[in-house]
Design a protein around this motif. Sequence first.
Motif, PDB file in Angstrom:
ATOM      1  N   GLY A 181       6.319  -0.359  14.878  1.00 65.82           N
ATOM      2  CA  GLY A 181       7.281  -0.663  13.836  1.00 65.82           C
ATOM      3  C   GLY A 181       6.974  -1.942  13.082  1.00 65.82           C
ATOM      4  N   SER A 182       6.569  -2.985  13.785  1.00 61.33           N
ATOM      5  CA  SER A 182       6.294  -4.261  13.118  1.00 61.33           C
ATOM      6  C   SER A 182       5.056  -4.176  12.230  1.00 61.33           C
ATOM      7  CB  SER A 182       6.121  -5.376  14.142  1.00 61.33           C
ATOM      8  OG  SER A 182       5.016  -5.092  14.983  1.00 61.33           O
ATOM      9  N   ASP A 183       4.108  -3.311  12.592  1.00 62.35           N
ATOM     10  CA  ASP A 183       2.876  -3.178  11.822  1.00 62.35           C
ATOM     11  C   ASP A 183       2.915  -2.020  10.833  1.00 62.35           C
ATOM     12  OD1 ASP A 183       1.909  -5.237  13.327  1.00 62.35           O
ATOM     13  OD2 ASP A 183       0.709  -3.971  14.641  1.00 62.35           O
ATOM     14  N   GLY A 184       3.729  -1.003  11.108  1.00 62.77           N
ATOM     15  CA  GLY A 184       3.632   0.198  10.306  1.00 62.77           C
ATOM     16  C   GLY A 184       4.933   0.730   9.768  1.00 62.77           C
ATOM     17  N   SER A 185       6.000  -0.037   9.808  1.00 61.80           N
ATOM     18  CA  SER A 185       7.287   0.430   9.315  1.00 61.80           C
ATOM     19  C   SER A 185       7.539  -0.179   7.947  1.00 61.80           C
ATOM     20  CB  SER A 185       8.393   0.028  10.290  1.00 61.80           C
ATOM     21  OG  SER A 185       9.625   0.514   9.849  1.00 61.80           O
ATOM     22  N   THR A 186       7.853   0.671   6.985  1.00 56.10           N
ATOM     23  CA  THR A 186       8.096   0.193   5.629  1.00 56.10           C
ATOM     24  C   THR A 186       9.100   1.102   4.954  1.00 56.10           C
ATOM     25  OG1 THR A 186       6.973  -0.560   3.619  1.00 56.10           O
ATOM     26  CG2 THR A 186       6.188   1.492   4.592  1.00 56.10           C
ATOM     27  N   SER A 187       9.567   0.715   3.812  1.00 55.65           N
ATOM     28  CA  SER A 187      10.567   1.518   3.118  1.00 55.65           C
ATOM     29  C   SER A 187       9.961   2.851   2.685  1.00 55.65           C
ATOM     30  CB  SER A 187      11.122   0.734   1.928  1.00 55.65           C
ATOM     31  OG  SER A 187      10.709   1.239   0.708  1.00 55.65           O
ATOM     32  N   ALA A 188      10.715   3.900   2.907  1.00 56.51           N
ATOM     33  CA  ALA A 188      10.259   5.238   2.526  1.00 56.51           C
ATOM     34  C   ALA A 188      10.097   5.331   1.015  1.00 56.51           C
ATOM     35  CB  ALA A 188      11.226   6.295   3.051  1.00 56.51           C
ATOM     36  N   GLU A 189      10.952   4.669   0.261  1.00 57.61           N
ATOM     37  CA  GLU A 189      10.853   4.690  -1.205  1.00 57.61           C
ATOM     38  C   GLU A 189       9.546   4.050  -1.665  1.00 57.61           C
ATOM     39  OE1 GLU A 189      11.289   5.539  -5.024  1.00 57.61           O
ATOM     40  OE2 GLU A 189      12.577   6.321  -3.444  1.00 57.61           O
ATOM     41  N   SER A 190       9.176   2.949  -1.028  1.00 54.19           N
ATOM     42  CA  SER A 190       7.907   2.293  -1.355  1.00 54.19           C
ATOM     43  C   SER A 190       6.731   3.228  -1.052  1.00 54.19           C
ATOM     44  CB  SER A 190       7.786   0.995  -0.563  1.00 54.19           C
ATOM     45  OG  SER A 190       6.520   0.421  -0.746  1.00 54.19           O
ATOM     46  N   LEU A 191       6.780   3.879   0.083  1.00 55.51           N
ATOM     47  CA  LEU A 191       5.730   4.844   0.432  1.00 55.51           C
ATOM     48  C   LEU A 191       5.697   6.001  -0.558  1.00 55.51           C
ATOM     49  CD1 LEU A 191       6.153   4.925   4.297  1.00 55.51           C
ATOM     50  CD2 LEU A 191       4.177   4.050   3.022  1.00 55.51           C
ATOM     51  N   ALA A 192       6.864   6.454  -0.999  1.00 57.11           N
ATOM     52  CA  ALA A 192       6.916   7.541  -1.981  1.00 57.11           C
ATOM     53  C   ALA A 192       6.190   7.134  -3.260  1.00 57.11           C
ATOM     54  CB  ALA A 192       8.363   7.928  -2.274  1.00 57.11           C
ATOM     55  N   ARG A 193       6.396   5.909  -3.720  1.00 59.95           N
ATOM     56  CA  ARG A 193       5.713   5.447  -4.939  1.00 59.95           C
ATOM     57  C   ARG A 193       4.200   5.394  -4.741  1.00 59.95           C
ATOM     58  NH1 ARG A 193      10.193   1.980  -4.990  1.00 59.95           N
ATOM     59  NH2 ARG A 193       8.966   0.263  -4.152  1.00 59.95           N
ATOM     60  N   VAL A 194       3.762   4.876  -3.597  1.00 58.36           N
ATOM     61  CA  VAL A 194       2.321   4.790  -3.311  1.00 58.36           C
ATOM     62  C   VAL A 194       1.702   6.177  -3.267  1.00 58.36           C
ATOM     63  CG1 VAL A 194       0.629   4.206  -1.522  1.00 58.36           C
ATOM     64  CG2 VAL A 194       2.456   2.587  -2.094  1.00 58.36           C
ATOM     65  N   TYR A 195       2.343   7.095  -2.559  1.00 58.26           N
ATOM     66  CA  TYR A 195       1.760   8.424  -2.401  1.00 58.26           C
ATOM     67  C   TYR A 195       1.919   9.293  -3.641  1.00 58.26           C
ATOM     68  CZ  TYR A 195       0.019   7.353   2.102  1.00 58.26           C
ATOM     69  OH  TYR A 195      -0.727   6.785   3.095  1.00 58.26           O
ATOM     70  N   GLU A 196       2.856   8.953  -4.510  1.00 55.34           N
ATOM     71  CA  GLU A 196       2.935   9.637  -5.801  1.00 55.34           C
ATOM     72  C   GLU A 196       1.723   9.261  -6.654  1.00 55.34           C
ATOM     73  OE1 GLU A 196       6.309  10.813  -8.967  1.00 55.34           O
ATOM     74  OE2 GLU A 196       6.290   8.702  -8.346  1.00 55.34           O
ATOM     75  N   ARG A 197       1.335   7.987  -6.612  1.00 51.32           N
ATOM     76  CA  ARG A 197       0.116   7.567  -7.320  1.00 51.32           C
ATOM     77  C   ARG A 197      -1.110   8.256  -6.731  1.00 51.32           C
ATOM     78  NH1 ARG A 197       2.775   2.571  -7.130  1.00 51.32           N
ATOM     79  NH2 ARG A 197       1.499   1.815  -5.414  1.00 51.32           N
ATOM     80  N   ARG A 198      -1.151   8.362  -5.408  1.00 55.30           N
ATOM     81  CA  ARG A 198      -2.288   9.042  -4.766  1.00 55.30           C
ATOM     82  C   ARG A 198      -2.317  10.515  -5.149  1.00 55.30           C
ATOM     83  NH1 ARG A 198      -2.921   6.251   1.200  1.00 55.30           N
ATOM     84  NH2 ARG A 198      -3.186   4.161   0.363  1.00 55.30           N
ATOM     85  N   LEU A 199      -1.160  11.130  -5.281  1.00 52.14           N
ATOM     86  CA  LEU A 199      -1.087  12.526  -5.709  1.00 52.14           C
ATOM     87  C   LEU A 199      -1.687  12.673  -7.102  1.00 52.14           C
ATOM     88  CD1 LEU A 199      -0.118  15.466  -5.404  1.00 52.14           C
ATOM     89  CD2 LEU A 199       2.124  14.699  -6.233  1.00 52.14           C
ATOM     90  N   ARG A 200      -1.295  11.812  -8.026  1.00 53.80           N
ATOM     91  CA  ARG A 200      -1.865  11.879  -9.386  1.00 53.80           C
ATOM     92  C   ARG A 200      -3.373  11.673  -9.351  1.00 53.80           C
ATOM     93  NH1 ARG A 200       2.812   8.789 -10.652  1.00 53.80           N
ATOM     94  NH2 ARG A 200       1.545   6.900 -10.809  1.00 53.80           N
TER      95      ARG A 200
END
Length: 116
Positions: A35-54
């Motif tokens: 959790g301390s190393d790999g937990s982050t906001s799901a919304e932030s991850l959604a933005r990152v992976y939306e860019r990766r999708l494009r």
Amino acid sequence: MEREALASLLTDGTEAATAARDAVLRGGAYVVWDGSDGSTSAESLARVYERRLRHTRRIGQETLDLERAVRRLRGHAAPARLGRVDATDRSWAYMLFLDEDGQSLIACTGVKQPKR
């Protein structure tokens, strides 16, 4: 996280989770960040992976369930924990998005890796 415990989370029936589960059970390398190393906001991850999708669409890189993962992350209000599974032949990498305590799968996506 033990290999069998991780495999038991990858049962949502999607193509990516099924392939990731198979990779885990066949001995593929994996990591689930604490959790301390790999937990982050799901919304932030959604933005990152939306860019990766494009990006993957633009370059024609094959993916599994990436669009679905973005949708699922957008709908998840709590932080998410990250994990990764590599196919035994390293042809695919699977990103896992788990709930904050690592007890359930939010989404899974796979990205075909370039040949080395």
